[in-house]
Design a protein around this motif. Structure first.
Motif, PDB file in Angstrom:
ATOM      1  N   ALA E  42     -20.791   6.439  32.959  1.00  0.00           N
ATOM      2  CA  ALA E  42     -22.001   6.266  32.154  1.00  0.00           C
ATOM      3  C   ALA E  42     -23.234   6.771  32.893  1.00  0.00           C
ATOM      4  O   ALA E  42     -24.304   6.929  32.301  1.00  0.00           O
ATOM      5  CB  ALA E  42     -22.185   4.800  31.805  1.00  0.00           C
ATOM      6  N   GLY E  43     -23.074   7.013  34.158  1.00  0.00           N
ATOM      7  CA  GLY E  43     -24.189   7.532  34.941  1.00  0.00           C
ATOM      8  C   GLY E  43     -25.299   6.519  35.160  1.00  0.00           C
ATOM      9  O   GLY E  43     -26.454   6.867  35.369  1.00  0.00           O
ATOM     10  N   VAL E  44     -24.943   5.231  35.145  1.00  0.00           N
ATOM     11  CA  VAL E  44     -25.971   4.218  35.385  1.00  0.00           C
ATOM     12  C   VAL E  44     -25.956   3.818  36.849  1.00  0.00           C
ATOM     13  O   VAL E  44     -25.040   4.147  37.597  1.00  0.00           O
ATOM     14  CB  VAL E  44     -25.731   2.959  34.522  1.00  0.00           C
ATOM     15  N   LYS E  45     -27.015   3.124  37.203  1.00  0.00           N
ATOM     16  CA  LYS E  45     -27.097   2.637  38.564  1.00  0.00           C
ATOM     17  C   LYS E  45     -26.915   1.121  38.522  1.00  0.00           C
ATOM     18  O   LYS E  45     -27.566   0.440  37.727  1.00  0.00           O
ATOM     19  CB  LYS E  45     -28.502   2.969  39.101  1.00  0.00           C
ATOM     20  N   GLY E 299     -18.631   0.584  33.499  1.00  0.00           N
ATOM     21  CA  GLY E 299     -18.934   2.008  33.438  1.00  0.00           C
ATOM     22  C   GLY E 299     -18.312   2.645  32.196  1.00  0.00           C
ATOM     23  O   GLY E 299     -18.983   3.328  31.418  1.00  0.00           O
ATOM     24  N   ASP E 300     -17.033   2.332  32.010  1.00  0.00           N
ATOM     25  CA  ASP E 300     -16.341   2.901  30.863  1.00  0.00           C
ATOM     26  C   ASP E 300     -16.975   2.445  29.557  1.00  0.00           C
ATOM     27  O   ASP E 300     -17.197   3.232  28.637  1.00  0.00           O
ATOM     28  CB  ASP E 300     -14.864   2.494  30.876  1.00  0.00           C
ATOM     29  N   ALA E 301     -17.245   1.147  29.481  1.00  0.00           N
ATOM     30  CA  ALA E 301     -17.760   0.613  28.222  1.00  0.00           C
ATOM     31  C   ALA E 301     -19.145   1.160  27.930  1.00  0.00           C
ATOM     32  O   ALA E 301     -19.482   1.474  26.778  1.00  0.00           O
ATOM     33  CB  ALA E 301     -17.802  -0.911  28.297  1.00  0.00           C
ATOM     34  N   MET E 302     -19.955   1.296  28.934  1.00  0.00           N
ATOM     35  CA  MET E 302     -21.303   1.814  28.702  1.00  0.00           C
ATOM     36  C   MET E 302     -21.247   3.272  28.285  1.00  0.00           C
ATOM     37  O   MET E 302     -22.031   3.725  27.449  1.00  0.00           O
ATOM     38  CB  MET E 302     -22.160   1.646  29.949  1.00  0.00           C
ATOM     39  N   GLY E 319     -11.329  -5.205  23.955  1.00  0.00           N
ATOM     40  CA  GLY E 319     -10.199  -4.341  23.648  1.00  0.00           C
ATOM     41  C   GLY E 319     -10.148  -3.094  24.493  1.00  0.00           C
ATOM     42  O   GLY E 319      -9.286  -2.229  24.292  1.00  0.00           O
ATOM     43  N   LEU E 320     -11.067  -2.968  25.453  1.00  0.00           N
ATOM     44  CA  LEU E 320     -11.119  -1.763  26.287  1.00  0.00           C
ATOM     45  C   LEU E 320      -9.864  -1.609  27.140  1.00  0.00           C
ATOM     46  O   LEU E 320      -9.371  -2.556  27.741  1.00  0.00           O
ATOM     47  CB  LEU E 320     -12.345  -1.844  27.212  1.00  0.00           C
ATOM     48  N   LYS E 321      -9.338  -0.379  27.108  1.00  0.00           N
ATOM     49  CA  LYS E 321      -8.237  -0.066  28.031  1.00  0.00           C
ATOM     50  C   LYS E 321      -8.806   0.877  29.070  1.00  0.00           C
ATOM     51  O   LYS E 321      -9.551   1.791  28.733  1.00  0.00           O
ATOM     52  CB  LYS E 321      -7.121   0.636  27.290  1.00  0.00           C
ATOM     53  N   PHE E 322      -8.470   0.645  30.313  1.00  0.00           N
ATOM     54  CA  PHE E 322      -8.962   1.570  31.321  1.00  0.00           C
ATOM     55  C   PHE E 322      -7.976   1.706  32.473  1.00  0.00           C
ATOM     56  O   PHE E 322      -7.140   0.835  32.704  1.00  0.00           O
ATOM     57  CB  PHE E 322     -10.363   1.194  31.802  1.00  0.00           C
ATOM     58  N   ALA E 323      -8.120   2.824  33.158  1.00  0.00           N
ATOM     59  CA  ALA E 323      -7.192   3.102  34.246  1.00  0.00           C
ATOM     60  C   ALA E 323      -7.744   2.546  35.535  1.00  0.00           C
ATOM     61  O   ALA E 323      -8.949   2.594  35.775  1.00  0.00           O
ATOM     62  CB  ALA E 323      -6.996   4.598  34.379  1.00  0.00           C
TER      63      ALA E 323
END
Ligand SMILES: Nc1ncnc2c1ncn2[C@@H]1O[C@H](COP(=O)(O)OP(=O)(O)OP(=O)(O)O)[C@@H](O)[C@H]1O
Ligand SMILES: Nc1ncnc2c1ncn2[C@@H]1O[C@H](COP(=O)(O)OP(=O)(O)OP(=O)(O)O)[C@@H](O)[C@H]1O
Ligand SMILES: CC(C)C[C@H](N)C(=O)O
Ligand SMILES: [Mg+2]
Ligand SMILES: [Mg+2]
Lengths: 430, 257, 344, 231, 388
Positions: E42-45, E299-302, E319-323
């Motif tokens: 997401a490129g956030v800090k 990060g993924d969700a944002m 429900g997020l799936k992530f590696a």
């Protein structure tokens, strides 16, 4: 035989003070508006009631209790259960009156437990309260039906009918509820000190034996004072339940009781308003100080040590001493001394503080880099410069402080002598 | 029906194995002023402690106005109209002189464990306290903390606190101890004033005081009352002479006053 | 049977540790009238000093040096603060020690960190003092030291052998506590210093005018009392655990001991320590609750009561609070404590 | 032996002694008289180092002001305070035992001497001193101080609360002390005894010595008596 | 959202009993905030604000207020289920009363199953595995060990301990029919210093295995007392690897102390590098692996929500799936419980294969079995109230 005594129905000074107090309560949240400060103000109100109720025991009755949190805490529990009953529709009282429920509960438990505790005075009294407090705390983790285990009991204060549009959802509404209770309770507790029972309680503190020979049963006096203190403690607890909407076992814990003792004493147990100062400091210390520095417990302990050693009457006694000086118009003679004392103390403390902060930093946060921010300066906890610098600042401060202190002690002594003479003079003139 | 204000019947008290009071009988009529004298350690203070309820007797009876009080607590006895002072000053050190007296006044005026009235509103109590202040001549020190008084003033306050409740029977344990002659005589005057119409028992060593004050003298020796009579009769009593007064001192002291 | 013996020994040794702590507290209280709230903090300091010194000079020298250092700290504290507040009365004295307990806790964490440190007892104490062997055929026997493995197992599956070793550290702890009791008793009954201090409790000026250096005596007593706590700390810390929470956990129990035993009574403290140690140890073993009681009595209980946490509470669960229960009961029924002489 | 020169003493801020001067010689009984509150007890306490004071106090030629009480006591001064200050929880004999100085050589006085002096104490030997009668306590304090073998003893109102017969006895014993070469500074209220046994009398008024002379001189000096002793 | 700063308030103890664990975890959060600020999709800090709650629910609410004043919308906590419970309630109330200012609660370690069952909340996401899951995996492992015949349940007397007892009984009854529960103890939390009486009792019961959810000194002292008291049974634990316990265990207990967790000290790959770096930097051990998952998930969700607004992010998280570095994981939509593999490890000497030695004890936790997500997954009774 003309009576010297004059009854003064209108004491102007008193009116001014009470109005000011009300005004402060009213205006505080308008000045400090953030979320945190409003909660803190609310907690201060609660702490004021709690510490004052504690002082009925400590300052007025000479009863050193290590278990005052039992009564505030059980008040909290009863209030939160009542609150849940209100939300569940089982009980129909306005939320605004729930603190009274807490008060009645606190009083009830004081009647029950106080009956054993107040049979003794002095050290045995202190020890019984310690034992009772440990017992109640241990039970709180065992009887989860009532105490909710270590998760506690939570509730929702937005319950029942809104009262003139007051839902108590927003924190500010709760604050004003607490403010009203604070004002009323402080007034009532002050009034108590001016009643026959209140005065006899002082006599019991000073010389219990003689009280027996002027017709009073000391046990009974202590017991009644204990019940009254329990009532106000319970109100504080009830307000706490509304404020946090959760009550957990720590409210009856030894830490809480210890805090009441500590801060009541710090504020000054010998004057009525001392515990109010103590209560305010308590919230500031617990909420703010712990945010500002990791070393807050160390600071707290040290401050407490020094207070007991150098100002056993607490902050209130320091204020009163200066008021006396002011009353005799001598404050002007000493303010320069004060200034010197204050400035050198700041220098000294800055040095000491910097070193303490660096040590803490090394212990806890060293991995986050070597720099510590302290009072606007950036220190490097691993560089000798910072250490020497701080040590130098501290030692210089210490030296200057000692000089200032000597000067101050001289000035102070002179002023006291003058005042003493002045009093003698007036006495003779009278 | 007993007409005595205070009556002791075969009173005994043991401390551990030692018997200190060995069967004291004494009957004091209302309004009488009795001085209790006797050698050091004879049991005078102990006697007072028994009467005022500080200790319970081992056996025997104490009747106050005909009622048995030997098993009552000090505050119950005080409420029945008996009040005492202490040999060692026993006041409320951190209260002002005024407050000391007012505390002592409260119960008798019916303000028991009251917590719904202001002290400042109790006109009767405040007036009575001011009268007392006047009586014991401490009105100048009205707002001084008792701990800051001089010794003599503290003794005066001690008496003030004792008489404040308006009890009918007053026990004073060495009221003039530690006072100069002038003060003593002033004090006796004061005691006389404040106990008009009351029954008074006082322990004294100063024979001047004793003979100046008492209607009757009880001589306690070794836990027993060996004489209880008018001053003249007691002075003449050979037993008393031998056990207590000691011929020469008795003369010089009595004569000196 | 071996369960009983081991439990008894556990109880006694725990009780004796409590005594080591409370004897110092009692000493200080009986002589100076100060309830030293920071006593357990000195216990903790003792453990940490012991830990550090063991690293430098070995365990046995540390066992001697650490208590001396703690005692010196105690004396210094007395000198610098307690002496100052002494004229203000007992409550400020108590409060000063109360404040000290906060400060010590923080300082210890600063110096040694917030987690437990590893402070093992010396090699010789690490094994067992003796081992009880319960052989289902041969009965109960005792072997000094650790029992060899073959004695604790049986080739025959039908024979059951249970070995219960008793740790040497605990044996040592008991020994030291008993020695301490002896020497304290001698000190108090055979020396005049006890008298001086008792007298100075109420009339310090008078004792001074009789030619006794009262402040120094007070300082010595405080140093001795805290030194005893330090000794207990070295032993307790290496037997159990050396961590910043160690003060808090024994802190209130030793007050219970001192009060239950009778304030200022050394023999009372001894009795109370042993009692509390043994009672607590055995209570742990008893899974008896109101529920079982009711069942035994043949009472029928509703399902709701059966789920009630109070009814389900077993004695073993309340074991840790028994001392406090004991305290409250004692204060109600025998305010002087078991062997105490004074109430206040 | 004891020389007090321009002694000032304070309780906190209140100035109680305003320049006291006097001397006590070897084997002398000096009575210090004065009204209540004139500062006699304070003088005693100042000598013993129990109150803050300024000025010179010399004991056997050696300055002792500013010394701690126990140091003063070790130099051979004994003090019997006016409020007795017995140790209430200790027994009579323990009280006496505390009178002995630590590490002292054999004292002139033994337990038996003390019990012979006041047989009453022997009877109460193992009683807690706190329960003794006022008079018994007075005897005890006197003996306790003697046990420390002082060369000069400062006695503050020893006859207070004593029966007349015992008062006489005390007078005799003070005389006896003097015969054994001990100096006595006697603070008294009862003129009769003081005049009878003292070699010299001092009269104190408002924190300073207003008269110094023999009892006979004092008897003759009606002015002093009237102004500073009677009212 | 790129370039935005996401403030996460960490509300956990820095003083008191749990301070060591708390400060370790704060370091973990800060350490990885730095790492993930560089790499998140997401490129956030990320910025972590640590607030000391002194392990107290009420103080935590203060902390929450303080956090909100600083504009924080994400909070994380994990030490003590009691605090977590209070925070869930408070967040629920706050979000209800202050629409538009919602706050998300990212639970990193509090394991009371109620939070994803009866008390489940849309605003709460748990990245640890709850007690029911851990017991599920633990008993699956234990049932293959034929030496286990008599089990003793030894736990702290508070909700976490109670839950362990409850689920252990249930699972043993279900899966290990021959095994007998010979004793059960609930001792007060963090008060017992001398466990020998308990050990004597356990020995007397004849148990060969102890299941305990104890942590901190309660675990360390228990095992120590067992060693001294000559108890040779096995311990199945939750928290052997947590600050303080390795030191107290020392050489003792080798081969007899097991831990069930969603990670361990020898995970391999990137995790090992991080652990080494962490150790080098802080001289402390990294064990709260959920921290990594939290940053990854956020990060993924944002990125998915293209926003840092908690409401949108919550929807994306649900429900997020992530590696992750050890396989794919999923935040279950029904109850917001992360479904992830669990590992059984055993305390033993560190060796070449399993070199990582916590607290420089020379010992390590060596993995003996991995349980894929589906094995330890447990059903949920959550009836989640979703906004809108
Ligand atoms: N509580 C007590 N325990 C033991 N003995 C006691 C107690 N109280 C008093 N005594 C003893 O009882 C005796 C009488 O004491 P009491 O105080 O009554 O004497 P007194 O007549 O008042 O003497 P004085 O005139 O010296 O004050 C004394 O020997 C004293 O030691
Ligand atoms: N502790 C004290 N604090 C303040 N003032 C005191 C104190 N003790 C005595 N004083 C005052 O000092 C003055 C002298 O007291 P001191 O006791 O020396 O008198 P005294 O001559 O011994 O009289 P007395 O006959 O009462 O014993 C008195 O005015 C007294 O009030
Ligand atoms: C971090 C853990 C030791 C805390 C534990 N998970 C609990 O719920 O209390
Ligand atoms: Mg008497
Ligand atoms: Mg005097």
């Amino acid at each position: 035989m003309a009576a010297v005594y004059k009854f003064k129905p209108y004491n102007v000074g008193r009116w001014v003070i009470w109005s000011l107090f009300a005004l402060v309560l009213l205006a505080a949240p308008l000045v400090f508006t953030s979320n945190l400060s409003v909660t803190m103000l609310a907690q201060m109100g609660i702490a004021i009631i709690a510490c004052l109720s504690y002082n009925i025991l400590l300052g007025q009755g000479g009863m050193l209790s290590f278990g005052h949190a039992v009564y505030t805490g059980l008040g909290s529990y009863m209030a939160i259960h009542a609150l849940n009953a209100v939300s569940g529709g089982k009980l129909h009282i306005p939320v605004s009156l729930l603190p009274i429920v807490g008060g009645v509960a606190g009083m009830g438990f004081a009647i029950l437990l106080g009956w054993v505790t107040t049979r003794k005075s002095g050290t045995p009294f202190a020890m019984i309260t310690l034992g009772v407090a440990e017992l109640v705390f241990a039970m709180s983790l065992m009887f989860s039906e009532f105490f909710g285990g270590e998760a506690g009991v939570s509730g929702n204060r937005v319950a029942g009918e809104a009262f003139f549009g007051l839902t108590y959802g927003p924190q500010i509404q709760v604050y004003y509820l607490i403010a009203i209770y604070t004002f009323v309770c402080v007034a009532l507790m002050y009034a108590f000190t001016q009643t026959p029972l209140g005065r006899i309680l002082n006599a019991v503190r000073d010389n219990p034996e003689r009280v027996e020979f002027i017709g009073y049963n000391t046990q009974r006096v202590r017991y009644m004072a204990f019940i009254i203190a329990g009532f106000f403690a319970g109100i504080a607890g009830g307000l706490g339940a509304l404020n946090f909407e959760i009550v957990t076992a720590e409210v009856v814990g030894a830490g809480r009781s210890g805090a009441y003792l500590l801060f009541t004493f710090l504020g000054g147990a010998t004057f009525f308003f001392g515990p109010i100062i103590g209560a305010i400091l308590m919230i500031i210390a617990f909420v703010l100080l712990s945010e500002l520095t990791k070393a807050w417990l160390l600071y707290l302990g040290l401050v407490f040590l020094f207070m007991v050693m150098y100002a056993p009457g607490g902050i209130a006694s320091l204020i009163m001493m200066n008021l006396r000086v002011a009353k005799f118009g001598k404050l002007r003679q000493i303010w320069a001394s004060y200034l010197g004392l204050g400035l050198t103390a700041i220098v000294m403390l800055a040095g000491a503080g910097a070193m303490i902060e660096m040590v803490y930093h090394l212990q806890l946060n060293s991995a986050l880099g070597d720099t510590v921010k302290f009072m606007g300066a950036t220190l490097n906890a691993k560089s000798l410069d910072s250490w020497f610098g701080s040590a130098f600042v501290m030692l210089t401060g210490l030296g200057l402080f000692e000089l200032a202190r000597r000067q101050f002690a001289r000035d102070w002594g002179e002023i006291q002598t003058d005042i003493e003479k002045e009093i003698k003079r007036r006495e003779n003139a009278a | 029906m007993s007409t005595y204000a205070l009556e002791l019947k075969d009173l005994r008290k043991n401390f551990g194995k030692t018997e200190i009071i060995r069967g004291v009988n004494l009957a004091v009529s209302p309004g009488e002023r009795v001085a209790v004298i006797g050698p050091n350690g004879a049991g005078k203070s102990t006697l007072f402690n028994l009467i005022s309820g500080r200790f319970g007797p081992t056996s025997g009876e104490i009747l106050l106005g005909g009622q048995a009080i030997q098993h009552k607590t000090p505050y119950e006895i005080n409420r029945m109209g008996l009040s005492r002072s202490f040999q060692i000053t026993n006041i409320f050190p951190k209260l002002s002189v005024f407050e000391n007296l007012r505390c002592a006044v409260l119960w008798s005026l019916g303000y028991k464990y009251t917590f719904f009235k202001f002290l400042s509103g109790l006109k009767d109590a405040n007036e009575r306290t001011d009268q007392l202040l006047e009586m014991i001549r401490l009105n100048k020190k009205r707002d001084v903390l008792a701990i800051n008084l001089t010794y003599a003033e503290q003794r005066a306050l001690e008496i003030g606190v004792t008489i404040a409740g308006g009890s009918d029977v007053i026990l004073l344990d060495e009221p003039t101890a530690g006072m100069s002659k002038s003060e003593t005589s002033r004090f006796i005057q004061l005691i006389k004033e404040v106990t008009v119409g009351k029954t008074l028992l006082t322990v004294e060593h100063d024979m001047g005081v004793v003979f100046g004050l008492a209607d009757k003298i009880a001589v306690v020796v070794y836990g027993e009352v060996i004489a209880f009579d008018t001053p003249q009769a007691v002075r003449a009593n050979a037993k008393v002479q031998e056990a207590y007064l000691g011929s020469s001192v008795a003369d010089s002291q009595v004569g000196g006053h | 049977m071996e369960f009983f013996i081991i439990s008894m020994l556990n109880g006694l040794s725990y009780g004796l540790l409590l005594f080591m702590l409370s004897s110092g507290l009692t000493l200080i209280f009986s002589m100076m009238g100060v309830l030293n709230f920071a006593h357990a903090s000195f216990y903790m300091i003792g453990a940490y000093f012991g830990y550090t010194l063991t690293g430098w000079i070995g365990f046995w020298p540390a066992l001697v040096v650490a208590p001396l250092l703690v005692g010196a700290c105690g004396a210094l504290f007395e000198r610098l603060t307690l002496r100052k507040v002494h004229p203000f009365g007992h409550v400020p004295e108590l409060l000063v020690t109360f404040g000290l307990s906060y400060v010590v806790l923080e300082l210890v964490q600063l110096v040694w960190g917030r987690t437990a440190v590893e402070f093992p007892p010396p090699e010789i104490l690490r094994s067992s003092a003796f081992t009880l062997i319960n052989h289902s055929v041969n009965g109960l026997s005792v072997v000094w030291g650790a029992a060899p493995a073959e004695m604790c197992s049986a080739a025959d599956a039908a024979i059951r052998v249970v070995c219960s070793p008793f740790p040497a550290t605990r044996g040592f702890m008991m020994l030291v506590a008993l020695l301490m009791l002896m020497s304290l008793w001698l000190l108090l009954t055979r020396t005049r210093i006890g008298l001086v201090i008792q007298a100075a409790l109420t009339h310090p000026e008078m004792v001074e005018s009789l030619g006794h250096n009262v402040p120094r005596v007070f300082m010595l007593v405080f140093g001795a009392g805290t030194g005893l706590a330090g000794l207990a700390g070295v032993i307790g810390g290496s037997t159990f655990v050396t961590e910043p929470a160690m003060a808090a956990t024994v802190g209130s129990v030793i007050f219970v001991v001192v009060v239950v035993g009778g304030m200022g009574s050394l023999s009372g403290a001894f009795l109370a320590s042993i009692l509390i140690g043994v009672i607590q140890t055995f209570a742990v073993a008893i899974d008896y609750s109101f529920l079982t009681l009711a069942k035994d009595m043949g009472w029928a209980l509703s399902a709701a009561t059966q789920e009630n946490s109070f009814a389900k509470l077993t004695l073993s669960q309340v074991a840790p609070i028994l001392p406090y229960l004991f305290l409250v009961l004692i204060l109600i029924f025998r305010p002087k404590g078991l062997l105490g002489t004074r109430e206040g | 032996m004891l020389k007090v020169d321009n002694l000032h003493a304070y309780y906190g801020k209140s100035h109680v002694l305003h320049g006291v001067n006097f001397e006590v010689g070897q084997g002398e009984i000096v009575a210090l008289l004065g009204r209540n509150g004139s500062g006699r007890s304070t003088t005693a306490k100042a000598i013993m180092g129990l109150v803050d004071c300024e000025g010179q106090i010399e004991w056997q030629g050696q300055p002792i002001q500013g010394k701690k009480a126990y140091e003063v006591a070790h130099l051979g001064l004994g003090y019997v305070p006016e409020n007795r200050d017995i140790f209430p929880k200790l027994t009579v004999s323990q009280n006496l035992q505390l009178g002995q100085k630590s590490g002292a050589k054999n004292s002139r006085w033994s337990f038996d001497d003390m019990y012979a002096l006041f047989p009453r104490l022997k009877e109460r030997e193992h009683t807690e001193a706190g329960v003794l009668s006022g008079g018994e306590q007075q005897m005890l304090t006197l003996c306790r101080t003697l046990m420390g073998d002082p060369q000069l003893i400062i006695i503050d109102e020893p006859t207070e609360g004593l029966a007349p017969k015992i008062v006489e006895l005390v007078g005799q014993y003070l005389q006896e002390l003097k015969n054994r070469g001990i100096s006595v500074l006697l603070i008294e209220q009862k003129l009769t005894i003081a005049m009878n046994i003292s070699d010299r009398t001092l009269v104190m008024g408002h924190g300073s010595i207003v008269f110094d002379g023999t009892p006979a001189e004092l008897r003759q000096n009606a002015y002093i008596r009237k102004e500073w002793l009677e009212v | 959202q790129k370039g935005e700063t996401v403030k996460i308030a960490w509300i956990d103890p820095l003083s008191g009993l749990m301070a060591p664990v708390g400060s370790n975890q704060l370091k973990s959060f800060q350490f990885f905030a730095e790492k993930f600020s560089k790499t998140n999709p997401a490129g956030v800090k990320f910025e972590v604000i640590g607030i000391d709650n002194k392990l107290s629910p009420a103080e935590s609410l203060n902390a929450l207020k303080a956090a909100m004043d600083q504009g924080v919308r994400y909070i994380t906590q994990g030490n003590g289920s009691s605090v977590a419970g209070a925070l869930i309630e408070a967040v629920n109330k706050h979000n209800e009363r202050n629409p538009g200012k919602e706050i998300l609660f990212l639970n990193h370690s509090a394991v009371d199953p109620d939070f994803t069952n009866s008390k489940c909340s849309y605003w709460h996401f748990r990245f640890d595995a709850d007690t029911s899951m851990k017991i599920e995996a633990m008993t699956t492992f234990m049932k293959d060990d034929k030496d286990i015949k008599k089990v003793y349940l030894f736990n702290q007397n508070y909700s976490h301990g109670h839950q362990v007892v409850k689920f252990a009984k249930e699972n043993i009854a279900r899966k290990m029919p021959g095994v007998q529960i010979v004793g059960e103890d609930l001792h007060p939390l963090a008060q017992v210093r001398d466990f020998s009486p308990y050990i004597a009792k356990i020995k007397a019961s004849g148990a060969d295995t102890v299941i305990t959810g104890n942590w901190g000194s309660d675990l360390a002292l228990l095992v120590k007392a067992a060693n001294e008291g000559g108890y040779n049974g096995k311990f199945y634990t939750y928290y052997t690897g947590v600050t303080g316990t390795p030191t107290a265990l020392g050489q003792g207990g080798a081969g007899r102390v097991y831990q069930i967790a969603y990670g361990h000290y020898n995970m391999g790959g990137q995790m090992d590098k991080w652990s080494a770096e962490f150790k080098q930097k802080f001289n402390d051990d990294f064990y709260t692996h959920s921290v990594v998952r939290i940053y990854q998930a956020l990060g993924d969700a944002m990125a998915k929500a293209k926003s840092t607004d908690p409401v949108k992010v919550a929807a994306a998280l649900s429900g997020l799936k992530f590696a992750t570095h050890n396989g794919d994981v999923e935040i279950r939509k029904a109850d917001h419980q992360l479904q992830q593999p669990l590992y059984m490890t055993v305390w033993q000497k560190a060796d070449k294969k399993f070199p990582y030695s916590p607290e420089n004890t020379g010992m390590t936790l060596a993995p003996v079995k991995e349980f894929p997500s589906y094995v330890s997954s447990t059903p949920t009774s959550c009836q989640m109230k979703r906004p809108g």
